[in-house]
Design a protein around this motif. Structure first.
Motif, short mmCIF file in Angstrom:
data_model
loop_
_atom_site.label_atom_id
_atom_site.label_comp_id
_atom_site.label_asym_id
_atom_site.label_seq_id
_atom_site.Cartn_x
_atom_site.Cartn_y
_atom_site.Cartn_z
N UNK A 76 0.92 -1.13 0.25
CA UNK A 76 0.08 -0.07 -0.10
C UNK A 76 0.78 1.19 0.02
N UNK A 77 1.92 1.40 1.02
CA UNK A 77 2.88 2.39 0.62
C UNK A 77 3.60 2.76 -0.60
N UNK A 78 3.87 1.52 -1.05
CA UNK A 78 4.49 1.65 -2.63
C UNK A 78 3.37 2.23 -3.49
N UNK A 79 2.26 1.83 -3.45
CA UNK A 79 1.41 2.34 -4.68
C UNK A 79 0.94 3.81 -4.31
N UNK A 80 1.05 4.15 -2.87
CA UNK A 80 0.78 5.55 -2.53
C UNK A 80 1.88 6.33 -3.39
N UNK A 81 3.19 5.99 -2.99
CA UNK A 81 4.53 6.63 -3.40
C UNK A 81 4.49 6.89 -5.03
N UNK A 82 3.87 5.83 -5.68
CA UNK A 82 3.97 5.84 -7.14
C UNK A 82 2.79 6.46 -7.84
N UNK A 83 1.74 6.46 -7.19
CA UNK A 83 0.33 6.89 -7.70
C UNK A 83 -0.29 8.10 -7.07
N UNK A 104 10.38 19.56 -3.59
CA UNK A 104 11.19 18.58 -4.13
C UNK A 104 10.99 16.98 -3.34
N UNK A 105 10.43 16.92 -2.31
CA UNK A 105 10.26 16.18 -1.41
C UNK A 105 9.75 14.79 -1.73
N UNK A 106 8.50 14.99 -2.29
CA UNK A 106 7.59 13.75 -3.01
C UNK A 106 8.24 13.33 -4.00
N UNK A 107 8.65 14.21 -4.87
CA UNK A 107 9.24 13.67 -6.18
C UNK A 107 10.56 12.98 -5.97
N UNK A 109 11.16 11.08 -3.37
CA UNK A 109 10.50 9.77 -2.76
C UNK A 109 10.08 8.70 -3.96
N UNK A 110 9.26 9.35 -4.70
CA UNK A 110 8.56 8.61 -5.76
C UNK A 110 9.70 8.42 -7.26
N UNK A 111 10.94 8.74 -6.76
CA UNK A 111 11.98 8.21 -7.89
C UNK A 111 11.59 9.19 -9.18
N UNK A 112 11.08 10.44 -9.19
CA UNK A 112 10.80 10.92 -10.18
C UNK A 112 11.24 12.51 -10.12
N UNK A 154 5.90 15.33 -8.30
CA UNK A 154 6.00 13.91 -9.13
C UNK A 154 4.79 13.36 -10.04
N UNK A 155 4.02 14.55 -10.53
CA UNK A 155 3.03 14.06 -11.34
C UNK A 155 2.21 12.93 -11.04
N UNK A 156 1.69 12.91 -10.00
CA UNK A 156 0.91 11.71 -9.75
C UNK A 156 -0.39 11.43 -10.59
N UNK A 157 -0.68 10.13 -10.59
CA UNK A 157 -2.05 9.91 -11.29
C UNK A 157 -3.11 10.53 -10.48
#
Length: 216
Positions: A76-83, A104-107, A109-112, A154-157
């Motif tokens: 769930x944590x991985x899905x939140x970070x990426x989406x 820049x923090x969340x970007x 964390x998301x690797x983007x 991070x341009x989240x979905x």
């Protein structure tokens, strides 16, 4: 469909009745959706479930095609970070980080990390002269603009927003909503927004109302 909520139920421990009683809704990629309802109606609960921040009792939620019920905490944590990105009424900025570092923090964390996009967000949000300041040195409207920029960096979905202008005066609220809607549409991010304001709700693509634990 980016987000599918199907017949979801939720009851909190010790509660005499469920807060959600078979809620269903969908949200397409790039679409904006407002959810209104009385205080205590379960709006924030539903938002948290959609973002995999809490677990539901029954039904199913799919986010980017992934059923949430089968995910463990790490998944769930991985899905939140990426989406997913979140903006709350409380700005939740990291006090020890500057505006630039918060943005820049969340970007990261998301690797983007995308310097050009973050620079564009910084300019569009009117933060270019404030990048070296810390949250305590900003007004409420400025802090919420940083929070929105951080969420979109991070341009989240999917962007989840829970009363994002609730702590702002009317002028600041209008300015922040204008910027958030412009940037959401520019980045192609879907927005699921909880609000008590009918005026704000009318500005989004769709508007649903939650009452009695159901969408009406």
């Amino acid at each position: 469909m980016l987000l599918e909520i199907d017949d979801v139920t939720k009851t909190y421990a010790g509660a005499s009745r469920p807060v959600l009683r078979g809620v269903s809704l969908t949200l397409a990629a790039g679409q904006t959706l407002a959810l209104t309802g009385e205080s205590g109606s379960g709006k924030s609960t539903l938002l948290h479930l959609a973002g995999a921040l809490d677990r539901f009792d029954g039904g199913e939620i799919h986010l980017s095609g992934q059923p949430l019920s089968g995910l463990d905490d790490a998944g769930r944590a991985a899905l939140r970070r990426s989406h997913v990105a979140l903006v709350f009424q409380q700005f939740n900025l990291i006090p020890s980080l500057s505006v630039a570092q918060n943005l820049a923090f969340h970007a990261r964390l998301a690797g983007r990390p995308d310097r050009d996009w973050i620079a564009r967000l910084t300019e569009r949000l009117g933060l270019a002269e404030l990048t070296l300041r810390y949250p305590e040195q900003l007004s409420g409207g400025q802090q919420q603009r940083v929070a929105i920029g951080r969420a979109l960096a991070a341009r989240p979905a999917l962007l989840l927003a829970d009363e994002p202008t609730g702590n702002l005066d009317e002028t600041a609220s209008t300015a922040v909503m204008d910027l958030m809607l412009e940037l959401v549409r520019e980045s192609g991010t879907a927005l699921f927004l909880v609000t008590h304001s009918q005026a704000i709700a009318r500005r989004l693509d769709r508007h649903l109302h939650l009452a009695g634990g159901r969408v009406v």
